[in-house]
Enzyme design. Sequence first.
Site, PDB file in Angstrom:
ATOM      1  CE  LYS A  13      84.534  31.093  69.740  1.00 55.34           C
ATOM      2  NZ  LYS A  13      83.030  31.642  69.749  1.00 55.34           N
ATOM      3  NE  ARG A  87      85.021  37.036  72.377  1.00 58.98           N
ATOM      4  CZ  ARG A  87      85.611  36.001  73.019  1.00 58.98           C
ATOM      5  NH1 ARG A  87      87.115  35.170  72.699  1.00 58.98           N
ATOM      6  NH2 ARG A  87      84.541  35.455  73.666  1.00 58.98           N
ATOM      7  NE  ARG A 126      80.753  27.144  78.491  1.00 64.42           N
ATOM      8  CZ  ARG A 126      81.572  27.889  77.414  1.00 64.42           C
ATOM      9  NH1 ARG A 126      81.388  27.327  76.452  1.00 64.42           N
ATOM     10  NH2 ARG A 126      81.946  29.516  77.385  1.00 64.42           N
ATOM     11  NE  ARG A 159      84.489  30.572  81.355  1.00 66.26           N
ATOM     12  CZ  ARG A 159      83.922  30.583  79.685  1.00 66.26           C
ATOM     13  NH1 ARG A 159      84.528  29.802  79.204  1.00 66.26           N
ATOM     14  NH2 ARG A 159      83.919  31.671  79.543  1.00 66.26           N
ATOM     15  NE  ARG A 170      80.652  34.516  77.816  1.00 61.12           N
ATOM     16  CZ  ARG A 170      80.953  33.547  77.831  1.00 61.12           C
ATOM     17  NH1 ARG A 170      79.679  32.736  78.218  1.00 61.12           N
ATOM     18  NH2 ARG A 170      81.559  32.727  77.260  1.00 61.12           N
TER      19      ARG A 170
HETATM   20  P1  AMP Z   1      85.812  32.768  75.439  1.00 51.92           P
HETATM   21  O1  AMP Z   1      86.129  31.511  76.223  1.00 51.92           O
HETATM   22  O2  AMP Z   1      86.462  33.247  74.367  1.00 51.92           O
HETATM   23  O3  AMP Z   1      84.426  32.809  75.720  1.00 51.92           O
HETATM   24  O4  AMP Z   1      86.603  34.115  76.517  1.00 51.92           O
HETATM   25  C1  AMP Z   1      86.143  34.379  77.634  1.00 51.92           C
HETATM   26  C2  AMP Z   1      86.095  35.593  77.730  1.00 51.92           C
HETATM   27  O5  AMP Z   1      87.941  36.694  77.674  1.00 51.92           O
HETATM   28  C3  AMP Z   1      85.033  36.764  76.896  1.00 51.92           C
HETATM   29  O6  AMP Z   1      84.345  37.188  77.416  1.00 51.92           O
HETATM   30  C4  AMP Z   1      86.459  37.834  76.378  1.00 51.92           C
HETATM   31  O7  AMP Z   1      86.457  38.479  77.788  1.00 51.92           O
HETATM   32  C5  AMP Z   1      87.964  37.672  76.513  1.00 51.92           C
HETATM   33  N1  AMP Z   1      88.214  37.534  75.799  1.00 51.92           N
HETATM   34  C6  AMP Z   1      88.543  35.775  75.165  1.00 51.92           C
HETATM   35  N2  AMP Z   1      89.066  36.579  73.626  1.00 51.92           N
HETATM   36  C7  AMP Z   1      89.393  38.100  73.401  1.00 51.92           C
HETATM   37  C8  AMP Z   1      89.252  38.797  72.828  1.00 51.92           C
HETATM   38  N3  AMP Z   1      89.402  38.188  71.012  1.00 51.92           N
HETATM   39  N4  AMP Z   1      89.106  39.878  72.215  1.00 51.92           N
HETATM   40  C9  AMP Z   1      88.497  40.608  74.077  1.00 51.92           C
HETATM   41  N5  AMP Z   1      88.428  39.835  74.668  1.00 51.92           N
HETATM   42  C10 AMP Z   1      88.460  38.524  75.289  1.00 51.92           C
END
Ligand code: AMP
Length: 216
Positions: A13, A87, A126, A159, A170
Amino acid sequence: MRVVLFGPPGSGKGTQASLLKEKYGLVHIATGDILREAVSNKTEVGLKAKSYMDRGELVPDDVVIAIVKDKLQSIGEVGFILDGFPRTIAQAEALDKVLVELGKPLDAVVNLQVDEEELVRRLSGRRVCPSCGEPYHVDSKPPKIDEVCDKCGAALLHREDDKPEAIRNRLRVYREQTEPVLGYYASKSILKNIDAVGDIEQVASRIANAVGSDKF
Ligand code: AMP
């Protein structure tokens, strides 16, 4: 153009959003990036979010919804790409409400499809530069010197949520809480499913074809 980039962690994404942003001058709203910045700046939101993020759990809806609402209200008339939001069904409903208020309905929800084995491979390899943000992958885009950023020389970061236990979590959270959002958008007939395995440009052109590049 107003679009949601949807898909499991590791589906690309962020990469595709950056391309679309460059190509079409859209605002890129990535809740994961906004939350990581809040964590590193130790803001109130960051302090609340950190433990959820490290475990690979979702940050509570009210926190994330407030962030996105603020952002959407501040960007004016320019188009946007939402990356990593919504989400949950509650987030999707809250998004609809804000967009109705702003008179800016979504044009498309693009679902990037990648099988689970490939997701685990992508996420576990990653690495990211904590200083300039340059992304790497141990197999497909290794740095010239092990664990060092080619661009700025900083030590690369693995990370916390790209480590095995958090990855499994996740993906489970995705299946249980996020995947149902697809049904929500399918019923509104704006969902586009895209095969997201392939090189970056190939996937980008599949997205442009599905959405209609003239619409961007
Ligand atoms: P990402 O970089 O999009 O994979 O997001 C990393 C982490 O941020 C996720 O595993 C969640 O803990 C948190 N996060 C990001 N976007 C959301 C969302 N829309 N709702 C809840 N938690 C989020």
